[in-house]
Write a protein that holds these residues in place. Structure first.
Motif, PDB file in Angstrom:
ATOM      1  N   GLY A  86       0.822  -1.207   0.000  1.00 49.13           N
ATOM      2  CA  GLY A  86       0.000   0.000   0.000  1.00 49.13           C
ATOM      3  C   GLY A  86       0.854   1.253   0.000  1.00 49.13           C
ATOM      4  O   GLY A  86       0.558   2.226  -0.700  1.00 49.13           O
ATOM      5  N   ARG A  87       1.922   1.244   0.793  1.00 46.03           N
ATOM      6  CA  ARG A  87       2.832   2.393   0.819  1.00 46.03           C
ATOM      7  C   ARG A  87       3.475   2.607  -0.545  1.00 46.03           C
ATOM      8  O   ARG A  87       3.634   3.743  -1.005  1.00 46.03           O
ATOM      9  N   LEU A  88       3.839   1.509  -1.198  1.00 46.23           N
ATOM     10  CA  LEU A  88       4.452   1.607  -2.517  1.00 46.23           C
ATOM     11  C   LEU A  88       3.470   2.196  -3.530  1.00 46.23           C
ATOM     12  O   LEU A  88       3.851   3.024  -4.370  1.00 46.23           O
ATOM     13  N   LEU A  89       2.203   1.788  -3.438  1.00 49.62           N
ATOM     14  CA  LEU A  89       1.191   2.344  -4.337  1.00 49.62           C
ATOM     15  C   LEU A  89       1.069   3.850  -4.138  1.00 49.62           C
ATOM     16  O   LEU A  89       1.038   4.616  -5.114  1.00 49.62           O
ATOM     17  N   ALA A  90       1.005   4.287  -2.890  1.00 50.04           N
ATOM     18  CA  ALA A  90       0.891   5.721  -2.610  1.00 50.04           C
ATOM     19  C   ALA A  90       2.093   6.478  -3.165  1.00 50.04           C
ATOM     20  O   ALA A  90       1.945   7.555  -3.759  1.00 50.04           O
ATOM     21  N   GLU A  91       3.274   5.915  -3.008  1.00 51.83           N
ATOM     22  CA  GLU A  91       4.481   6.564  -3.528  1.00 51.83           C
ATOM     23  C   GLU A  91       4.450   6.638  -5.051  1.00 51.83           C
ATOM     24  O   GLU A  91       4.825   7.662  -5.638  1.00 51.83           O
TER      25      GLU A  91
END
Length: 317
Positions: free
Chosen positions: A85-90
């Motif tokens: 999820g963090r990677l998607l946001a980034e």
């Protein structure tokens, strides 16, 4: 989450925004109540417990969040962002920072929106700002286009002959607009991909190869050139690596080439398209050839420029 970044459903847009909202609050292992996010949505009244539950379950199935669903409706739902999820946001936030892609996306979305409105005649000219009311076209990477984005897109499309309409002194592009015949062709035959459409039009004249000898003639827009002489067959294949190096070199040299603003913008878009297309496992040689020829055409307009001449020597088409 979709290569073009627009054409997303309201649910998809909301899910991406939720991930972006959740990530900063997931710095520890503590689950976060999701109710404040959904209460703040403009369509909060329509977001029933079942709708919210289904969206969160889908995010969980995609390994974007960990979900703790208790009793009592939305108040009982807590979530925690995963590493994915963090990677998607980034990725989404990095994508938004690419202004070249943003401008291209707005132009493509505007053509597609006008097509969806059947705006292909001067008798039907919707206000361009209405595009913002439809999240499928007015939103890119889960963030609305600005009025400045729309103005720049409308102006570019008009310069390319894809739209026409009513103009006012305060804006560069038409404020009410419709697709020209060229715009309709772009929408229907090129899936509203304006860069690919413009590149194809520019290459029509330059992408003709005359074959002399036993098999004479002219080939236009082919993937390669095949000439038969008896039992011998000769095929010219595209050197994808050389074209990619050419595009990279042009991208680096753009500020020093002295191109007009419009040509510099077109060249910047083309170099990005070439590098992206060349990086695929199975590159589309026809598309790459068209894009490469279009980039050469721009540089050939500055033939007296020593730097441009040097760049042209990197790839001959």
């Amino acid at each position: 989450m979709g290569e073009r970044g627009w054409g997303w459903t309201p649910s998809k847009i909301r899910r991406v925004r939720f991930i972006e909202w959740l990530v900063p609050q997931s710095s520890s292992a503590t689950y976060v109540p999701i109710k404040p996010f959904y209460d703040a949505q403009p369509d909060a009244d329509a977001l029933t417990t079942q709708v919210v539950h289904d969206e969160l379950r889908e995010l969980e199935q995609q390994s974007l969040i960990h979900l703790a669903a208790g009793l009592g409706g939305i108040e009982g739902f807590d979530a925690l962002a995963t590493a994915k999820g963090r990677l998607l946001a980034e990725d989404v936030q990095a994508g938004r920072a690419d202004m070249r892609q943003r401008r291209a996306a707005c132009r493509d979305a505007m053509v597609d929106w006008l097509s969806s409105q059947d705006a292909s005649t001067s008798l039907r000219q919707p206000s361009r700002d209405l595009m913002l009311a439809d999240p499928r076209y007015g939103t890119w990477l889960a963030e609305p286009f600005s009025e400045a984005d729309l103005d720049a897109a409308a102006a570019w499309l008009r310069r390319q002959g894809l739209v026409d309409g009513v103009t006012v002194d305060e804006c560069e592009g038409p404020v009410r607009l419709y697709l020209t015949d060229a715009g309709v062709l772009c929408a229907e035959e090129f899936c509203s991909d304006t860069v690919q459409y413009v590149a194809a039009q520019r290459s029509t004249a330059s992408n003709a190869v005359t074959i002399h000898g036993p098999a004479s003639g002219v080939v236009v827009g082919s993937h390669g050139v095949t000439q038969r002489a008896g039992d011998a067959v000769q095929t010219t294949q595209l050197d994808v690596a050389a074209l990619a190096r050419f595009a990279d070199a042009v991208a680096l040299a753009l500020p020093a080439l002295g191109l007009a603003p419009r040509e510099q913008e077109d060249a910047r878009i083309l170099t990005g398209e070439i590098v992206q297309a060349a990086s695929k496992l199975r590159p589309d040689q026809h598309k790459l050839r068209v894009l490469g020829q279009s980039l050469r055409t721009i540089l050939e307009g500055t033939a007296s420029n020593v730097l441009a001449a040097t760049l042209l020597g990197l790839w001959h088409g």
